[in-house]
Each structure stands twice: as structure tokens, then as C-alpha cells.
Design a protein around this motif. Structure first.
Motif, PDB file in Angstrom:
ATOM      1  N   ASP A  21       0.817  -1.218   0.000  1.00  0.00           N
ATOM      2  CA  ASP A  21       0.000   0.000   0.000  1.00  0.00           C
ATOM      3  C   ASP A  21       0.846   1.262   0.000  1.00  0.00           C
ATOM      4  N   VAL A  22       2.033   1.184   0.595  1.00  0.00           N
ATOM      5  CA  VAL A  22       2.861   2.386   0.721  1.00  0.00           C
ATOM      6  C   VAL A  22       3.999   2.434  -0.294  1.00  0.00           C
ATOM      7  N   LYS A  23       4.171   1.378  -1.053  1.00  0.00           N
ATOM      8  CA  LYS A  23       5.289   1.325  -2.006  1.00  0.00           C
ATOM      9  C   LYS A  23       5.246   2.489  -2.986  1.00  0.00           C
ATOM     10  N   ARG A  24       4.056   2.860  -3.453  1.00  0.00           N
ATOM     11  CA  ARG A  24       3.936   3.923  -4.455  1.00  0.00           C
ATOM     12  C   ARG A  24       4.470   5.262  -3.952  1.00  0.00           C
ATOM     13  N   PHE A  25       4.518   5.443  -2.630  1.00  0.00           N
ATOM     14  CA  PHE A  25       4.998   6.704  -2.066  1.00  0.00           C
ATOM     15  C   PHE A  25       6.525   6.809  -2.091  1.00  0.00           C
ATOM     16  N   PHE A  26       7.190   5.680  -2.356  1.00  0.00           N
ATOM     17  CA  PHE A  26       8.654   5.662  -2.333  1.00  0.00           C
ATOM     18  C   PHE A  26       9.289   5.249  -3.659  1.00  0.00           C
ATOM     19  N   ILE A  27       8.630   4.374  -4.411  1.00  0.00           N
ATOM     20  CA  ILE A  27       9.294   3.703  -5.522  1.00  0.00           C
ATOM     21  C   ILE A  27       9.722   4.672  -6.615  1.00  0.00           C
ATOM     22  N   ARG A  28       9.023   5.777  -6.804  1.00  0.00           N
ATOM     23  CA  ARG A  28       9.428   6.726  -7.839  1.00  0.00           C
ATOM     24  C   ARG A  28      10.756   7.403  -7.513  1.00  0.00           C
ATOM     25  N   GLU A  29      11.173   7.317  -6.259  1.00  0.00           N
ATOM     26  CA  GLU A  29      12.470   7.879  -5.883  1.00  0.00           C
ATOM     27  C   GLU A  29      13.602   6.904  -6.180  1.00  0.00           C
ATOM     28  N   GLY A  30      13.239   5.664  -6.543  1.00  0.00           N
ATOM     29  CA  GLY A  30      14.258   4.680  -6.871  1.00  0.00           C
ATOM     30  C   GLY A  30      14.114   3.418  -6.039  1.00  0.00           C
ATOM     31  N   GLU A  31      14.543   2.312  -6.610  1.00  0.00           N
ATOM     32  CA  GLU A  31      14.438   1.022  -5.917  1.00  0.00           C
ATOM     33  C   GLU A  31      15.229   1.024  -4.617  1.00  0.00           C
ATOM     34  N   ASP A  32      16.376   1.697  -4.591  1.00  0.00           N
ATOM     35  CA  ASP A  32      17.183   1.738  -3.378  1.00  0.00           C
ATOM     36  C   ASP A  32      16.454   2.464  -2.250  1.00  0.00           C
ATOM     37  N   VAL A  33      15.728   3.541  -2.614  1.00  0.00           N
ATOM     38  CA  VAL A  33      14.936   4.268  -1.611  1.00  0.00           C
ATOM     39  C   VAL A  33      13.850   3.372  -1.049  1.00  0.00           C
ATOM     40  N   TRP A  34      13.190   2.629  -1.911  1.00  0.00           N
ATOM     41  CA  TRP A  34      12.120   1.736  -1.468  1.00  0.00           C
ATOM     42  C   TRP A  34      12.667   0.630  -0.564  1.00  0.00           C
ATOM     43  N   GLN A  35      13.802   0.074  -0.910  1.00  0.00           N
ATOM     44  CA  GLN A  35      14.363  -0.994  -0.092  1.00  0.00           C
ATOM     45  C   GLN A  35      14.681  -0.499   1.319  1.00  0.00           C
ATOM     46  N   ARG A  36      15.203   0.721   1.426  1.00  0.00           N
ATOM     47  CA  ARG A  36      15.466   1.293   2.757  1.00  0.00           C
ATOM     48  C   ARG A  36      14.167   1.595   3.485  1.00  0.00           C
ATOM     49  N   ALA A  37      13.182   2.072   2.746  1.00  0.00           N
ATOM     50  CA  ALA A  37      11.921   2.494   3.356  1.00  0.00           C
ATOM     51  C   ALA A  37      11.168   1.319   3.973  1.00  0.00           C
ATOM     52  N   LYS A  38      11.279   0.140   3.381  1.00  0.00           N
ATOM     53  CA  LYS A  38      10.531  -1.013   3.893  1.00  0.00           C
ATOM     54  C   LYS A  38      10.873  -1.292   5.360  1.00  0.00           C
ATOM     55  N   GLY A  39      12.157  -1.283   5.667  1.00  0.00           N
ATOM     56  CA  GLY A  39      12.555  -1.528   7.043  1.00  0.00           C
ATOM     57  C   GLY A  39      12.136  -0.413   7.985  1.00  0.00           C
ATOM     58  N   ILE A  40      12.220   0.820   7.496  1.00  0.00           N
ATOM     59  CA  ILE A  40      11.834   1.965   8.316  1.00  0.00           C
ATOM     60  C   ILE A  40      10.347   1.919   8.633  1.00  0.00           C
ATOM     61  N   MET A  41       9.527   1.585   7.634  1.00  0.00           N
ATOM     62  CA  MET A  41       8.073   1.572   7.837  1.00  0.00           C
ATOM     63  C   MET A  41       7.660   0.540   8.885  1.00  0.00           C
ATOM     64  N   CYS A  42       8.354  -0.591   8.911  1.00  0.00           N
ATOM     65  CA  CYS A  42       7.968  -1.672   9.818  1.00  0.00           C
ATOM     66  C   CYS A  42       8.619  -1.566  11.196  1.00  0.00           C
ATOM     67  N   ASP A  43       9.578  -0.666  11.339  1.00  0.00           N
ATOM     68  CA  ASP A  43      10.255  -0.502  12.625  1.00  0.00           C
ATOM     69  C   ASP A  43       9.328   0.186  13.630  1.00  0.00           C
ATOM     70  N   ILE A  44       9.276  -0.364  14.821  1.00  0.00           N
ATOM     71  CA  ILE A  44       8.464   0.241  15.885  1.00  0.00           C
ATOM     72  C   ILE A  44       9.358   0.832  16.968  1.00  0.00           C
ATOM     73  N   SER A  45      10.205   0.021  17.549  1.00  0.00           N
ATOM     74  CA  SER A  45      10.935   0.472  18.736  1.00  0.00           C
ATOM     75  C   SER A  45      12.447   0.375  18.580  1.00  0.00           C
ATOM     76  N   GLY A  46      12.940   0.403  17.349  1.00  0.00           N
ATOM     77  CA  GLY A  46      14.377   0.398  17.123  1.00  0.00           C
ATOM     78  C   GLY A  46      14.882   1.791  16.835  1.00  0.00           C
ATOM     79  N   ARG A  47      15.175   2.049  15.553  1.00  0.00           N
ATOM     80  CA  ARG A  47      15.678   3.360  15.150  1.00  0.00           C
ATOM     81  C   ARG A  47      14.680   4.461  15.479  1.00  0.00           C
ATOM     82  N   ARG A  48      13.388   4.145  15.456  1.00  0.00           N
ATOM     83  CA  ARG A  48      12.365   5.149  15.766  1.00  0.00           C
ATOM     84  C   ARG A  48      12.583   5.743  17.155  1.00  0.00           C
TER      85      ARG A  48
END
Length: 331
Positions: A21-48
Motif C-alpha cells: 500500500d505504501v510502495k507507491r509513495f517511495f518507488i518513484r524515488e528509486g528502488e534503493d529508496v524503497w528498499q530502505r523504506a521497507k525496514g523503516i516503515m515496519c520498525d516500531i521500537s528500534g531506530r524510531r
């Protein structure tokens, strides 16, 4: 100077199930951006959590990213999915309640089920309300069902009875509207740069003009991004409605609902002039800090807010105490 103890309440997460559902918000910036974003989106109590500490944010109220539940076409699936997501995030934050609270995800395709799920999450998990991503779809992705639809009246009455706020967040418009308004050459303005806010501002005005805040005068709604364009036009909207009311069903002047029933956050809009406009139209009592993470930077939002040339009292209200009061937070 960092203001400690800030509360942020438009802060998103996704689960593996909803990354599509959220891939479209990142993928136009590049596959590398999307790959980084996936982990960030699912992180709850780590880097956040690390970023919260750096930004002086004491507590975050989490919410499932847009559009997710509202975009599920099958009503039963929406009901089941909302429960699954709410159980998941409750489990994720159970050992971090000093830093995290959550909004419930709701299946607005079925207003009665949405009311039951909200009550369950408030009473069982102490969730602080719910976040709804605007209109929902039932069966047809091109037919929006808006929150002012009369079938939702029992839901709004249940929300008022539970005495918890509802955060209403934007989502992409239907495909037909997208093609007609933005075509294939204006994706840049379709979502966060413009379209989301114009569309959600319209939905909020629909809700007001339906008379729901007269029927449920204690109902509390929160909207983000410095008010979805509405504070700048609040005088004109109110004036035109007063002089040419037509089919508006609201009993009060439109601007009065922004002083009684509607609060806004600064999420994703670090503009001091825009904030000053909102303060003059709504007062600091109706404005709260937020960042819109991970779509926006916590650091950018905090640096801006901490250094705006306003009184410490105003910043304390907007950064902390307004949210603590509205959401009944244990701090």
C-alpha cells in the motif's frame, strides 16, 4: 535549544502485509529508496526510538499508514484485518507504553463493526482513539464512501460516547478522479504536495456541513498538515456559508467548529507563517506538534518547532500539554 517532552501523534507504521500500500509513495524515488523504506516503515521500537530521543519526543501515538484498511474492498476482510493490525501493534508496544501509545485502525466499511472495534481497543488496549484514512471503498475501488454518509451516524455517536478523538488522515483519490484531475504528468501534486490536503479538507467540510457536530457536540476530530489548507481559507469559507448557506446543515458558523470540535497538528508542515495563521484562526489550544514520520524527518520537524520565535508557554501547549489533555495521556 531542544524542547524536551514533546508528544507526536501523526507517526506511521506499516506491517509486512501492507507494504504494498505504501510502495507507491517511495518507488518513484528509486528502488534503493524503497528498499530502505521497507525496514523503516515496519520498525516500531528500534531506530524510531533513537530518533525520538534525538528530537526531544517523549511519546508517540502510532497509526497504521494510509490507505490500508479503508482501501479494502471486502467488508469482512476489512473487519478481520483491522482487528489483526490492532492486536499486532498492541503487542509491539506493550513493553514500551512509557514511549508509545496507538490509534486503532477501523473498518469503516461497516460502521457498527468499526464502533465495536474502537470500543474494544480503547477498553482492552487503552488506545487513545483511532486514525481513519478518509473515505472507504465497499466493493468498488472507484466509489468512495465518505465519513459524512448517514450510515455513519451511529458510529459517530459511539465515538462521542467513548470520549476519544478521531484523527482523519488523507489517502489517494480514486483512479477516476486521479486521471481527471492529475492525469499522467502531475503525480508530484497528487498526494502530499497538494492533492491529499485539498481532498481531505473537502471531506472535513462535508462532515461539518452534515450537522454531525451539532448532533454530537462533544465529538473531537484531529487533522494534520497544519489543518489541510483550511485555516488559510476559514474566514472566506465561514463568510460565504453565512451569506449563501444553501444546503449546509451546520447550525453554527463554520469557524466555530474549529474552536470547539477540530484540532490540527503541524505534521509535515514546518511553516512558521502557516502556523501563525492557524494560531490566529484557532488559537494555540487547538494546535499540536507532530512530525509525519517516516514520510518526513523527525529532526527537521523538531528543529523547526524548537526554534520558532513564540513564547515558551505557547510551545509547551502545542508541543505537549494540548495533546496530553485531549488524549488523556499518562505522562
Amino acid at each position: 535549544m531542544i524542547m524536551k517532552g514533546k508528544i507526536a501523534l501523526e507517526e506511521h507504521f506499516a506491517t509486512e502485509e501492507y507494504l504494498g500500500d505504501v510502495k507507491r509513495f517511495f518507488i518513484r524515488e528509486g528502488e534503493d529508496v524503497w528498499q530502505r523504506a521497507k525496514g523503516i516503515m515496519c520498525d516500531i521500537s528500534g531506530r524510531r526510538l533513537e530518533l525520538m530521543d534525538e528530537a526531544g519526543i517523549e511519546k508517540t501515538i502510532l497509526s497504521l499508514s494510509s490507505p490500508t484498511i479503508q482501501a479494502i474492498l471486502d467488508t469482512k476482510e476489512a473487519v478481520d484485518s483491522a482487528k489483526k493490525v490492532n492486536d499486532y501493534i498492541a503487542e509491539q508496544i506493550v513493553n514500551h507504553r512509557d514511549r508509545f501509545d496507538s490509534f486503532a485502525a477501523l473498518p469503516t466499511q461497516d460502521p457498527e463493526a468499526a464502533a465495536r472495534e474502537l470500543e474494544r481497543c480503547v477498553k482492552e488496549y487503552d488506545f487513545k482513539g483511532a486514525l481513519i484514512n478518509g473515505f472507504c471503498n465497499i466493493g468498488d475501488p472507484d466509489v468512495p464512501v465518505y465519513l459524512d454518509d448517514p450510515r455513519n451516524i451511529p458510529f459517530w455517536e459511539a465515538v462521542e460516547s467513548l470520549d476519544v478523538p478521531i484523527y482523519i488522515h488523507p489517502r489517494p483519490v480514486t483512479e477516476t478522479v486521479r486521471r481527471e484531475v492529475f492525469g499522467d504528468n502531475h503525480f508530484w501534486m497528487e498526494t502530499a504536495a497538494w492533492g491529499w490536503h485539498a481532498n481531505l479538507g473537502t471531506q472535513i467540510l462535508r462532515l461539518i456541513s452534515s450537522g454531525i457536530f451539532d448532533r454530537c457536540p462533544k465529538l473531537q476530530i484531529v487533522i494534520g498538515h497544519m489543518g489541510e489548507l483550511l485555516p488559510m481559507f476559514l474566514w472566506r469559507i465561514t463568510n460565504r456559508c453565512n451569506s449563501h448557506k444553501r444546503d449546509c446543515q451546520a447550525d453554527l458558523p463554520i469557524n466555530q467548529y474549529f474552536q470547539r470540535n477540530i484540532s490540527i497538528t503541524t505534521s509535515g508542515n514546518c511553516s512558521t507563517p502557516a502556523l501563525m495563521c492557524a494560531m490566529m484562526e484557532m488559537s494555540t489550544e487547538r494546535i499540536m506538534f507532530s512530525t509525519d514520520y517516516p514520510y518526513e524527518s523527525m529532526k527537521q520537524a523538531a528543529d523547526w518547532f524548537d526554534n520558532i520565535p513564540f513564547s515558551d508557554l505557547d510551545k509547551e501547549k502545542m508541543g505537549r500539554t494540548n495533546a496530553a489533555k485531549l488524549f488523556k495521556l499518562d505522562l
